[in-house]
Motif scaffolding. Structure first.
Motif, short mmCIF file in Angstrom:
data_model
loop_
_atom_site.label_atom_id
_atom_site.label_comp_id
_atom_site.label_asym_id
_atom_site.label_seq_id
_atom_site.Cartn_x
_atom_site.Cartn_y
_atom_site.Cartn_z
N ASP A 193 37.84 12.24 -39.88
CA ASP A 193 37.97 11.69 -38.52
C ASP A 193 38.16 12.80 -37.49
O ASP A 193 37.59 12.74 -36.40
CB ASP A 193 39.15 10.71 -38.46
N ARG A 194 38.98 13.80 -37.84
CA ARG A 194 39.22 14.89 -36.89
C ARG A 194 37.93 15.66 -36.60
O ARG A 194 37.61 15.96 -35.44
CB ARG A 194 40.29 15.85 -37.45
N LEU A 195 37.18 15.99 -37.65
CA LEU A 195 35.94 16.74 -37.45
C LEU A 195 34.93 15.94 -36.64
O LEU A 195 34.21 16.50 -35.81
CB LEU A 195 35.36 17.12 -38.82
N VAL A 196 34.88 14.63 -36.87
CA VAL A 196 33.94 13.80 -36.10
C VAL A 196 34.34 13.78 -34.62
O VAL A 196 33.48 13.88 -33.73
CB VAL A 196 33.88 12.37 -36.68
N ASP A 231 27.76 22.06 -26.54
CA ASP A 231 27.21 22.92 -27.59
C ASP A 231 26.68 22.05 -28.73
O ASP A 231 27.37 21.81 -29.72
CB ASP A 231 28.29 23.88 -28.10
N PRO A 232 25.45 21.53 -28.59
CA PRO A 232 24.92 20.65 -29.64
C PRO A 232 24.89 21.29 -31.02
O PRO A 232 25.10 20.60 -32.02
CB PRO A 232 23.50 20.34 -29.14
N ALA A 233 24.61 22.60 -31.08
CA ALA A 233 24.57 23.27 -32.39
C ALA A 233 25.93 23.24 -33.06
O ALA A 233 26.05 23.03 -34.27
CB ALA A 233 24.09 24.71 -32.22
N LEU A 234 27.00 23.44 -32.28
CA LEU A 234 28.35 23.36 -32.84
C LEU A 234 28.65 21.93 -33.29
O LEU A 234 29.27 21.71 -34.33
CB LEU A 234 29.37 23.82 -31.81
N ALA A 235 28.20 20.95 -32.50
CA ALA A 235 28.41 19.55 -32.88
C ALA A 235 27.77 19.25 -34.23
O ALA A 235 28.37 18.60 -35.09
CB ALA A 235 27.85 18.62 -31.80
N VAL A 236 26.56 19.74 -34.42
CA VAL A 236 25.87 19.53 -35.68
C VAL A 236 26.65 20.16 -36.83
O VAL A 236 26.83 19.55 -37.90
CB VAL A 236 24.44 20.11 -35.61
N SER A 237 27.16 21.39 -36.62
CA SER A 237 27.92 22.06 -37.67
C SER A 237 29.17 21.27 -38.04
O SER A 237 29.51 21.12 -39.22
CB SER A 237 28.32 23.47 -37.21
N LEU A 238 29.86 20.74 -37.04
CA LEU A 238 31.07 19.96 -37.30
C LEU A 238 30.75 18.65 -37.99
O LEU A 238 31.47 18.21 -38.90
CB LEU A 238 31.81 19.71 -35.99
N TYR A 239 29.66 18.00 -37.56
CA TYR A 239 29.25 16.77 -38.24
C TYR A 239 28.95 17.03 -39.72
O TYR A 239 29.37 16.27 -40.61
CB TYR A 239 27.99 16.19 -37.57
N ARG A 240 28.21 18.09 -39.99
CA ARG A 240 27.85 18.38 -41.37
C ARG A 240 29.08 18.75 -42.20
O ARG A 240 29.18 18.41 -43.38
CB ARG A 240 26.82 19.52 -41.41
N GLU A 241 30.02 19.48 -41.58
CA GLU A 241 31.26 19.81 -42.29
C GLU A 241 32.02 18.53 -42.65
O GLU A 241 32.58 18.40 -43.75
CB GLU A 241 32.14 20.71 -41.43
N ALA A 242 32.03 17.57 -41.73
CA ALA A 242 32.70 16.29 -42.00
C ALA A 242 31.98 15.54 -43.13
O ALA A 242 32.63 15.01 -44.05
CB ALA A 242 32.73 15.44 -40.73
N LEU A 243 30.67 15.50 -43.09
CA LEU A 243 29.92 14.72 -44.08
C LEU A 243 30.01 15.31 -45.48
O LEU A 243 29.89 14.59 -46.47
CB LEU A 243 28.45 14.62 -43.65
#
Length: 620
Positions: free
Chosen positions: A72-75, A85-97
């Motif tokens: 939840d925090r990473l999302v 920063d869309p690239a950072l958002a993608v990295s955080l989403y993938r880390e969460a998944l």
């Protein structure tokens, strides 16, 4: 599923027996919880992890201990980062998944549990859809085709996955395949539900047919804005003192340093700025490191990275996973992160080569764990904490963190406990501080326990602490538990070294020579010193001084010794404890009958006092 909230016994019974419980259901639940507590404590958890409530039980965990809370925090962080920063958002989403390692609780058939599992699967798919949406935005269409093809096959009725697959195929110049994907999903919807695709999917299909769908511009890694991580945890509110260490460490991390000039007279290169804080368990190494890190963070505007390496735990952190997390935080797309530690370390050093980043590596186990995590460029800096000094890291300035001076210990205690309670009882404050051994962890635990019990007078608490057998228990509160934190270090000891540690804790004095240890364990002086040094390396003993004739003197911190005694009472049988008592008594060179053990302890104390007086003078 219900962490930090009361879970009733009735709810647990329903989850386990699905409406058909036996008459002994409540008793069986109680037995299971007892067994679960024992298993968790054996794995390194603190004793109060599962609390008993009037109606049931509560599992007490902070956010970073629960995978769902971390997810939840990473999302949340990903959604916040998406706007800038869309690239950072993608990295955080993938880390969460990546936290999902398969279907949630798939091996449990309980309808109660599976109802929650279904909710989490839906949440995962929704977050995955959001993540892919941003990946299409930053321009990785071709890389997503394989993943989206599988997702559409697994979830043929989710129109959003179909639309994303169509967009990815169109962006990868595969227009005919994009139209075919639409037809496949349309047939599934019509055949299974009797419905046509929704308006958004139909509009996407029309735009691809007419060539009106804009293709997102693909951003190269150089064009993507670099992420600026800010991962430092907050500083401790009750931190006091350590001004000399802080000042020296700040100078190491911010001052100019260069290697000696080269043979041709050229200026030497500037080395990596680094320092390490080492010391016994509970001495406040992490709190001190955070104070220093926050003091110097403005000197490192490109970000701060943080990792808990769990070096004092049974399973230290894997450098490969730490590197993956660092690379994702630095804006590296998940698809570009290689598998091996050497490859990830090389990519990590390249990412930091010209960036002014501060890296805090907390609770390091050994240099092998640290080496891959060190930046290569001179612009970065590293702070390391650990119970073991990493002397084989060249140029890393060590700072030994010990117990607090008396004045700072008083200041810390007054900062934790309300002054309206401490001012009327100065004598009790002095006794409590003394009985904590001025160890910051124990001081915080004492303060936390008193804060949670406003009715308890300080004098009464000091009286309770006088009992050595109760002191370890009373100086533990929640995660502030010295014995629990020592557990992994003790478990890692070889059997004979652990036996020596137990035996030394039973000596009636806290200072002893290596000759005493050799006699206690029945080994040579050289072997005894090797065993003692391994205890020193793990922060379970302190070195005091070197005596004449090459013997070394060691010291037990009072609370560490009491932890050892408490643990041996739990671990050893009565017969084993009796045998150990005999060995301690036999240090005097004569066997001792069970009824004479008390006299033997007194004799050991007198002999130890004579040993000390021979070196430092009478009365020591």
């Amino acid at each position: 599923m219900n962490a930090n909230k009361p879970t009733s016994v009735g709810h647990l019974v329903e989850a386990v027996w699905q409406g058909r419980p036996p008459r002994t259901a409540a008793a069986q639940i109680q037995t299971c919880v007892w067994s679960l507590r024992k298993t968790l404590v054996g794995a390194g958890a603190h004793v109060g992890l599962i609390e008993t409530k009037p109606s049931g039980y509560t599992l007490r965990l902070d956010g970073e201990q629960i995978d769902t809370a971390v997810f939840d925090r990473l999302v949340r962080e990903a959604k916040a980062a998406a706007s800038y920063d869309p690239a950072l958002a993608v990295s955080l989403y993938r880390e969460a998944l990546r936290i999902f390692r398969g279907p949630v609780l798939a091996e449990i058939n309980s309808p109660v549990v599976q109802a929650a599992a279904v909710q989490w699967e839906e949440r995962r798919l929704t977050v995955l859809e959001d993540c892919i949406e941003w990946e299409l935005t930053v321009g990785v269409q071709g890389e997503l085709v394989a993943e989206l093809t599988a997702l559409v096959g697994q979830h043929p009725l989710r129109e959003r996955f179909c639309g994303q697959l169509m967009t990815a195929l169109y962006g990868d110049d595969r227009r005919a395949e994009a139209l075919a994907a639409y037809q496949t999903t349309r047939r599934a919807l019509v055949d299974q539900l009797g419905l046509e695709p929704g308006a958004r999917l139909r509009e996407l299909h029309h735009n691809i047919l007419t060539g009106e769908l804009p293709v997102p511009a693909t951003l190269t890694p150089a064009q993507r804005p670099p992420a600026t991580p800010a991962q430092l945890p907050a500083t401790t509110a009750d931190f006091v003192g350590r001004t000399s260490e802080i000042g020296q460490a700040v100078e190491v991390l911010t001052g100019e340093r260069r290697t000696p000039p080269t043979a041709d007279g050229a200026d030497g290169a500037r080395p990596l700025r680094s320092c390490q804080f080492v010391g016994k368990c509970g001495a406040g190494k992490s709190a001190l490191a955070l104070q220093v890190a926050h003091r110097v963070r403005e000197h490192y505007p490109d970000g701060q990275l943080y990792a808990d390496l769990a070096g004092s735990q049974v399973r230290p952190a894997d450098p490969a996973e730490v590197l993956r997390g660092f690379l994702l935080s630095l804006g590296m797309p998940d698809t570009r992160i290689p598998e091996g530690v050497p490859q990830r370390a090389a990519l990590y050093r390249s990412a930091l080569a010209r960036r002014r980043v501060l890296v805090l590596l907390d609770d390091a186990a050994a240099s092998e764990q640290i080496q891959p995590l060190l930046p290569g460029g001179p612009q970065a800096a590293v702070i390391i904490t650990g119970r073991v000094g990493l002397t084989d890291l060249p140029g890393c300035k060590p700072f030994v963190t010990d117990i607090l001076p008396e004045s700072e210990a008083f200041a810390m205690f007054h900062g934790i406990v309300d002054g309206t309670r401490t001012r009327p009882e100065p004598d009790a404050v002095r006794r409590i501080v003394a009985l904590t051994g001025r160890l910051p962890l124990a001081l915080r635990a004492a303060g936390a326990r008193l804060s949670a019990r406003p009715h308890l007078s300080l004098a009464r608490f000091a009286d309770q602490l006088q009992d050595p057998r109760e002191r370890v228990r009373l100086l533990a509160h929640g995660s502030l538990d010295l014995r629990a934190r020592l557990e992994a270090s003790v478990q890692a000891l070889p059997g004979e070294v652990r036996a020596l540690w137990y035996g030394l804790s039973m000596l009636p004095v806290r200072d002893f020579s290596s000759r005493t240890a050799a006699g206690l364990q029945g080994v040579s002086l050289v072997v005894a010193e090797q065993m003692l040094e391994s205890l020193v390396d793990r922060g379970l003993l302190d070195t005091v001084e070197v005596l004449p004739r090459a013997t070394v003197r060691y010291r037990f911190h009072e609370l560490v010794a009491l932890c050892a005694q408490a643990r041996l009472r739990d671990e050893l049988s009565e017969q084993q404890r009796a045998t150990l008592l005999d060995r301690v008594s036999a240090v005097q060179g004569r066997p001792v009958l069970p009824t004479a053990r008390t006299d033997a302890f007194r004799a050991v104390a007198e002999q130890s006092a004579r040993d000390a007086a021979a070196v430092t003078g009478p009365g020591t």
